[in-house]
Write a protein that holds these residues in place. Structure first.
Motif, PDB file in Angstrom:
ATOM      1  N   LYS A 239     -21.788 -27.878  10.934  1.00  0.00           N
ATOM      2  CA  LYS A 239     -21.454 -29.017  10.078  1.00  0.00           C
ATOM      3  C   LYS A 239     -21.705 -28.667   8.603  1.00  0.00           C
ATOM      4  CE  LYS A 239     -20.247 -33.378  10.088  1.00  0.00           C
ATOM      5  NZ  LYS A 239     -18.927 -33.740  10.567  1.00  0.00           N
ATOM      6  N   CYS A 240     -22.934 -28.190   8.300  1.00  0.00           N
ATOM      7  CA  CYS A 240     -23.245 -27.947   6.885  1.00  0.00           C
ATOM      8  C   CYS A 240     -23.031 -26.479   6.499  1.00  0.00           C
ATOM      9  CB  CYS A 240     -24.690 -28.378   6.572  1.00  0.00           C
ATOM     10  SG  CYS A 240     -25.943 -27.341   7.350  1.00  0.00           S
ATOM     11  N   GLY A 241     -23.358 -25.579   7.408  1.00  0.00           N
ATOM     12  CA  GLY A 241     -23.240 -24.145   7.114  1.00  0.00           C
ATOM     13  C   GLY A 241     -24.382 -23.615   6.283  1.00  0.00           C
ATOM     14  N   LYS A 244     -29.209 -26.759   7.171  1.00  0.00           N
ATOM     15  CA  LYS A 244     -29.834 -28.051   6.841  1.00  0.00           C
ATOM     16  C   LYS A 244     -29.638 -29.131   7.904  1.00  0.00           C
ATOM     17  CE  LYS A 244     -29.943 -27.310   1.929  1.00  0.00           C
ATOM     18  NZ  LYS A 244     -31.323 -26.817   1.975  1.00  0.00           N
ATOM     19  N   CYS A 245     -28.525 -29.100   8.646  1.00  0.00           N
ATOM     20  CA  CYS A 245     -28.220 -30.244   9.526  1.00  0.00           C
ATOM     21  C   CYS A 245     -28.710 -30.037  10.954  1.00  0.00           C
ATOM     22  CB  CYS A 245     -26.719 -30.515   9.524  1.00  0.00           C
ATOM     23  SG  CYS A 245     -25.747 -29.290  10.420  1.00  0.00           S
ATOM     24  N   GLY A 246     -29.007 -28.810  11.344  1.00  0.00           N
ATOM     25  CA  GLY A 246     -29.499 -28.540  12.696  1.00  0.00           C
ATOM     26  C   GLY A 246     -28.413 -28.608  13.767  1.00  0.00           C
ATOM     27  N   ARG A 247     -27.174 -28.607  13.385  1.00  0.00           N
ATOM     28  CA  ARG A 247     -26.070 -28.741  14.340  1.00  0.00           C
ATOM     29  C   ARG A 247     -25.823 -27.459  15.156  1.00  0.00           C
ATOM     30  NH1 ARG A 247     -21.559 -32.282  13.799  1.00  0.00           N
ATOM     31  NH2 ARG A 247     -20.283 -32.062  15.651  1.00  0.00           N
ATOM     32  N   CYS A 248     -26.177 -26.318  14.576  1.00  0.00           N
ATOM     33  CA  CYS A 248     -25.724 -25.043  15.154  1.00  0.00           C
ATOM     34  C   CYS A 248     -26.819 -24.251  15.872  1.00  0.00           C
ATOM     35  CB  CYS A 248     -25.169 -24.173  14.025  1.00  0.00           C
ATOM     36  SG  CYS A 248     -26.445 -23.728  12.823  1.00  0.00           S
ATOM     37  N   ASN A 249     -27.977 -24.909  16.101  1.00  0.00           N
ATOM     38  CA  ASN A 249     -29.122 -24.150  16.623  1.00  0.00           C
ATOM     39  C   ASN A 249     -28.873 -23.423  17.941  1.00  0.00           C
ATOM     40  OD1 ASN A 249     -30.308 -26.111  14.766  1.00  0.00           O
ATOM     41  ND2 ASN A 249     -32.201 -25.148  15.443  1.00  0.00           N
TER      42      ASN A 249
HETATM   43  S1  FES Z   1     -24.448 -25.912  10.491  1.00  0.00           S
HETATM   44 FE1  FES Z   1     -25.987 -27.173   9.662  1.00  0.00          FE
HETATM   45  S2  FES Z   1     -27.771 -26.051  10.157  1.00  0.00           S
HETATM   46 FE2  FES Z   1     -26.185 -24.739  10.764  1.00  0.00          FE
END
Ligand code: FES
Ligand SMILES: Cc1cc2nc3c(=O)[nH]c(=O)nc-3n(C[C@H](O)[C@H](O)[C@H](O)COP(=O)(O)OP(=O)(O)OC[C@H]3O[C@@H](n4cnc5c(N)ncnc54)[C@H](O)[C@@H]3O)c2cc1C
Length: 274
Positions: A239-241, A244-249
């Motif tokens: 999401k953020c790249g 920061k957002c924790g989406r890709c853990n």
């Molecule tokens: S995409 Fe947001 S932390 Fe990796």
């Protein structure tokens, strides 16, 4: 780095090519920055692309870092933002921010045999490594490319793959036989097994559907490749790249920062959340 790290640069689409037709069509785009000066990138890094009013998506930069004039992306139509990109035309303006993630350690592979193993849209993330290695041909020993699609229509970068033949061994495949196809018929991992690449002084780089990667790695291991000789790149949802957002853990790793490039030695120590 801009004050607002989420703010994209503006870039104009200068080239569009239809690679693969159909429901999950793939198009290749080249974009050039409006201000004439974009960020530099390394092989394997990605960028967040935005179609205004539709959203952002993370896409691998498919051009070599040696190419400065434009950045290339090959995008499969799967949802809202990729569909918006497929509806754009040359001359349209998009947003781009990056580069994100780590990169393939190409300089460490000097003097080695390189095997690239791709499937479907998975040729795009490894294409910058292939084209960089070819441009620096004397730095490497043999270069071999395995690539497969479901059918002959699903083969992307057809003309570019044909051009590689003089400098690299190219082994194409399709999942099922069709009239007029005289190369290998069967899945990519089976084609690799059929050609039996030697693990001697070699590095294998693979990207494609997760099921393909799984069996490619299994087969490479059977052929004697050590975990440190195998590299892949992950496409976890992002999401953020920016970490920061924790989406890709995956486990404790933010893949957008620590990845997307991993050796199999690194990846097998992480939980299977990819
Ligand atoms: S995409 Fe947001 S932390 Fe990796
Ligand atoms: C590091 C990285 C590199 C990538 N490189 C490329 C590339 O070179 N070319 C390309 O076409 N795509 C690439 N992708 C995938 C691309 O980011 C997604 O397909 C993106 O979500 C498309 O946006 P969308 O709005 O069109 O689809 P969405 O509306 O976000 O999703 C449509 C469908 O695809 C599924 N989906 C979305 N993202 C993913 C994902 N990462 N893995 C599995 N399923 C997913 C959704 O669940 C949904 O079913 C990459 C992703 C990452 C993280």
């Amino acid at each position: 780095m801009p004050d607002n790290i989420y703010l994209p640069e503006l870039a104009r689409i200068t080239y569009i090519k239809e690679e693969v037709p159909g429901e999950r069509a793939i198009k290749t785009f080249r974009v050039e920055p409006l201000n004439g000066d974009s960020f530099e990138h390394e092989c394997g890094q990605c960028a967040m692309l935005s179609a205004f009013g539709r959203g952002e998506m993370m896409i691998s930069i498919a051009s070599s870092p040696l190419v400065k004039e434009y950045k290339q992306f090959s995008i499969m139509r799967v949802g809202r933002v990729s569909a918006a990109f497929h509806d754009l035309a040359v001359g349209d303006v998009v947003g781009i921010r990056g580069p994100y993630g780590n990169s393939f350690p190409v300089d460490d592979w000097r003097g080695r045999n390189l095997y690239f193993i791709g499937g479907g849209c998975g040729l795009a993330p490894i294409w910058p490594v292939i084209t960089t290695a070819v441009a620096q041909r004397d730095n490497f020993k043999n270069i071999t490319v395995f690539y497969g699609g479901r059918s002959p229509r699903d083969i992307m970068y057809k003309a570019e793959l044909e051009k590689l033949r003089g400098v690299a061994d190219v082994h194409l495949s399709v999942d099922k036989a069709e009239d007029g196809w005289d190369a290998y018929c069967g899945f990519v991992p089976a084609n690799v097994m059929d050609k039996e690449p030697s693990s001697d002084n070699a590095i294998a780089i693979t990207c494609g559907p997760p099921i393909m990667i799984k069996y490619v790695i299994q087969n490479l291991s059977q052929l004697g490749f050590a975990d440190e000789q195998i590299y892949t790149t992950l496409e976890n949802k992002m999401k953020c790249g920016l970490g920061k957002c924790g989406r890709c853990n995956v486990g404790k790793d933010y893949v957008c920062v620590k990845g997307p490039v991993y050796s199999w030695a690194e990846l097998k120590n992480l939980p299977e959340e990819y």
